[in-house]
Design a protein around this motif. Structure first.
Motif, mmCIF file in Angstrom:
data_model
loop_
_atom_site.group_PDB
_atom_site.id
_atom_site.type_symbol
_atom_site.label_atom_id
_atom_site.label_comp_id
_atom_site.label_asym_id
_atom_site.label_seq_id
_atom_site.Cartn_x
_atom_site.Cartn_y
_atom_site.Cartn_z
ATOM 1 N N LEU A 151 -1.706 -15.821 -3.577
ATOM 2 C CA LEU A 151 -0.580 -16.126 -4.441
ATOM 3 C C LEU A 151 0.490 -16.886 -3.667
ATOM 4 N N LYS A 152 1.140 -17.811 -4.353
ATOM 5 C CA LYS A 152 2.268 -18.496 -3.735
ATOM 6 C C LYS A 152 3.387 -17.501 -3.476
ATOM 7 N N GLN A 153 4.180 -17.781 -2.449
ATOM 8 C CA GLN A 153 5.335 -16.933 -2.173
ATOM 9 C C GLN A 153 6.304 -16.918 -3.352
ATOM 10 N N SER A 154 6.390 -18.042 -4.054
ATOM 11 C CA SER A 154 7.283 -18.096 -5.212
ATOM 12 C C SER A 154 6.808 -17.177 -6.326
ATOM 13 N N THR A 155 5.525 -16.848 -6.312
ATOM 14 C CA THR A 155 4.985 -15.892 -7.282
ATOM 15 C C THR A 155 5.107 -14.469 -6.760
ATOM 16 N N LYS A 156 4.723 -14.242 -5.508
ATOM 17 C CA LYS A 156 4.755 -12.897 -4.936
ATOM 18 C C LYS A 156 6.145 -12.272 -5.010
ATOM 19 N N GLN A 157 7.162 -13.082 -4.745
ATOM 20 C CA GLN A 157 8.512 -12.531 -4.642
ATOM 21 C C GLN A 157 9.134 -12.204 -5.986
ATOM 22 N N ARG A 158 8.387 -12.360 -7.047
ATOM 23 C CA ARG A 158 8.855 -11.976 -8.372
ATOM 24 C C ARG A 158 8.407 -10.564 -8.746
ATOM 25 N N PHE A 159 7.645 -9.918 -7.873
ATOM 26 C CA PHE A 159 7.050 -8.627 -8.179
ATOM 27 C C PHE A 159 7.459 -7.559 -7.169
ATOM 28 N N ALA A 160 7.508 -6.328 -7.634
ATOM 29 C CA ALA A 160 7.485 -5.183 -6.725
ATOM 30 C C ALA A 160 6.017 -4.832 -6.515
ATOM 31 N N ALA A 161 5.683 -4.247 -5.378
ATOM 32 C CA ALA A 161 4.273 -4.033 -5.049
ATOM 33 C C ALA A 161 3.999 -2.583 -4.691
ATOM 34 N N LEU A 162 2.827 -2.118 -5.126
ATOM 35 C CA LEU A 162 2.325 -0.803 -4.743
ATOM 36 C C LEU A 162 0.997 -0.996 -4.028
ATOM 37 N N ASP A 163 0.855 -0.368 -2.878
ATOM 38 C CA ASP A 163 -0.389 -0.434 -2.122
ATOM 39 C C ASP A 163 -1.322 0.692 -2.563
ATOM 40 N N PHE A 164 -2.572 0.340 -2.795
ATOM 41 C CA PHE A 164 -3.603 1.315 -3.124
ATOM 42 C C PHE A 164 -4.699 1.254 -2.064
ATOM 43 N N ASP A 165 -5.318 2.394 -1.825
ATOM 44 C CA ASP A 165 -6.439 2.457 -0.888
ATOM 45 C C ASP A 165 -7.351 3.585 -1.346
ATOM 46 N N TYR A 166 -8.477 3.725 -0.662
ATOM 47 C CA TYR A 166 -9.361 4.834 -1.007
ATOM 48 C C TYR A 166 -8.674 6.150 -0.647
ATOM 49 N N PRO A 167 -8.816 7.165 -1.477
ATOM 50 C CA PRO A 167 -8.099 8.437 -1.257
ATOM 51 C C PRO A 167 -8.605 9.163 -0.012
ATOM 52 N N GLU A 168 -7.832 10.148 0.408
ATOM 53 C CA GLU A 168 -8.294 11.028 1.475
ATOM 54 C C GLU A 168 -9.523 11.795 1.008
ATOM 55 N N HIS A 169 -10.261 12.338 1.952
ATOM 56 C CA HIS A 169 -11.575 12.911 1.680
ATOM 57 C C HIS A 169 -11.556 13.923 0.526
ATOM 58 N N ASP A 170 -10.705 14.929 0.600
ATOM 59 C CA ASP A 170 -10.709 15.987 -0.415
ATOM 60 C C ASP A 170 -10.347 15.463 -1.802
ATOM 61 N N VAL A 171 -9.402 14.523 -1.843
ATOM 62 C CA VAL A 171 -9.007 13.950 -3.134
ATOM 63 C C VAL A 171 -10.137 13.111 -3.711
ATOM 64 N N GLU A 172 -10.795 12.335 -2.849
ATOM 65 C CA GLU A 172 -11.894 11.501 -3.340
ATOM 66 C C GLU A 172 -13.060 12.360 -3.810
ATOM 67 N N VAL A 173 -13.302 13.472 -3.142
ATOM 68 C CA VAL A 173 -14.345 14.400 -3.588
ATOM 69 C C VAL A 173 -14.029 14.895 -4.993
ATOM 70 N N GLU A 174 -12.788 15.259 -5.221
ATOM 71 C CA GLU A 174 -12.376 15.740 -6.545
ATOM 72 C C GLU A 174 -12.585 14.667 -7.602
ATOM 73 N N ILE A 175 -12.241 13.420 -7.272
ATOM 74 C CA ILE A 175 -12.379 12.320 -8.225
ATOM 75 C C ILE A 175 -13.852 12.061 -8.544
ATOM 76 N N VAL A 176 -14.680 11.989 -7.501
ATOM 77 C CA VAL A 176 -16.104 11.703 -7.702
ATOM 78 C C VAL A 176 -16.762 12.810 -8.518
ATOM 79 N N ALA A 177 -16.427 14.053 -8.213
ATOM 80 C CA ALA A 177 -17.001 15.173 -8.958
ATOM 81 C C ALA A 177 -16.599 15.112 -10.426
ATOM 82 N N HIS A 178 -15.344 14.805 -10.690
ATOM 83 C CA HIS A 178 -14.872 14.734 -12.070
ATOM 84 C C HIS A 178 -15.527 13.579 -12.819
ATOM 85 N N GLU A 179 -15.595 12.415 -12.190
ATOM 86 C CA GLU A 179 -16.085 11.221 -12.872
ATOM 87 C C GLU A 179 -17.590 11.236 -13.091
#
Length: 302
Positions: free
Chosen positions: A196-224
């Motif tokens: 993305l151009k900087q002129s586009t990026k700077q129009r947004f607030a950003a949230l970083d996402f990543d793979y969850p910690e082990h126990d949380v990901e286990v809970e998600i996989v089991a549920h899904e």
């Protein structure tokens, strides 16, 4: 050419003794008919999507929505960005219009265009215009896949103006008070040509996402997937080993989504080794040596 309101259009049809088809009515008016008076009824998330918070992302997003701040979600493939947007649309009680971006997408695909039908020429709103006009969350998934001249079209909606000029139609749409723009992309695929151009990026607030910690990901996989916690834990261990190979033979690690796919096969009686090969190993690489390494990781736990 004067555009009739939905009521005027219906009255005209009654006088003519015809019933308009979905193809003959403009998109927004068609949705109004199917939505029992609500233009975006079909875009509402009516059931709560399962989403497991891993931090304060829900509170931060709610605060951003209160001031209609445009949001950018950044993270690897299959880590929950789209599910998060669906959950927030449900929680806020707002319609959600999702656009999967690609390199062939033009500004007209987002904004709208004139179409020809049996009655002549009519304007059809694109998904971005539909969301801005009626007050939905508009989610541009993998926005960097779109051409830069296309993404520039969102600029007037992402600053204090909150407008969308429809140059071909000679109209300026003022964004509905409930409208918010959300985009997502995978920083791992950034390049000089795809970013993305900087002129586009700077129009947004950003949230970083990543793979969850082990126990949380286990809970998600089991549920899904419906597997037990022990099986889900084994799948997450396999994913963690594979993610360590990112940049060392793998372009991307195994996603939480892929683990849910493998778990779903196992829950339906497929042998775990076969399920993992089909849902985890084979989709992610064609390199024979890398497949052997991942197969070895699978046999370690199953």
């Amino acid at each position: 050419m004067r555009r009739l309101t939905p009521k005027q259009l219906q009255a005209q049809h009654r006088r003519q003794g015809v019933r308009p088809t979905a193809e003959q009515a403009p998109a927004a008016e068609t949705v109004t008919q199917t939505g029992a008076g609500e233009p975006l009824a079909e875009y509402r998330v009516t059931q709560e999507p399962y989403y497991r918070a891993v931090g304060d992302e829900i509170e931060l997003y709610e605060a951003a929505y209160e001031i209609r701040m445009p949001m950018m979600l950044k993270g690897p493939t299959g880590c929950g960005k789209t599910r998060f947007v669906e959950y927030m649309a449900w929680k806020l009680g707002k319609p959600l219009i999702t656009v999967s971006c690609n390199e062939d997408m033009t500004a007209s695909d987002l904004i709208g265009r004139y179409l020809l039908d049996a009655n002549g020429t009519r304007w059809q709103d694109g998904p971005l215009t539909l969301a801005a006009r009626h007050g939905a969350l508009c989610y541009l998934d993998e926005v960097v896949e779109a051409r830069q001249d296309t993404t520039v079209a969102i600029h007037p909606l992402t600053d204090a103006r909150r407008i969308l000029p429809l140059e071909k139609k000679g109209e300026v749409v003022k964004a509905h008070p409930d409208f918010q723009l959300v985009v997502s992309y995978n920083p791992g695929y950034q390049s000089v040509m795809k970013d993305l151009k900087q002129s586009t990026k700077q129009r947004f607030a950003a949230l970083d996402f990543d793979y969850p910690e082990h126990d949380v990901e286990v809970e998600i996989v089991a549920h899904e997937s419906g597997v037990d916690a022990d099986t889900a834990s084994k799948l997450v261990h396999i994913a963690e080993r594979a993610r360590n190979l990112k940049g060392h033979g793998l372009d991307e690690g195994l996603s939480t989504r892929m683990l849910a796919y493998a778990g779903s096969l196992i829950a339906r009686g497929i042998d775990p080794l076969k399920a993992c090969r089909v849902a985890l190993v084979r989709p992610i690489t064609d390199d024979l040596d890398m497949r052997d390494a991942l197969d070895a990781a699978v046999t370690t736990y199953f």
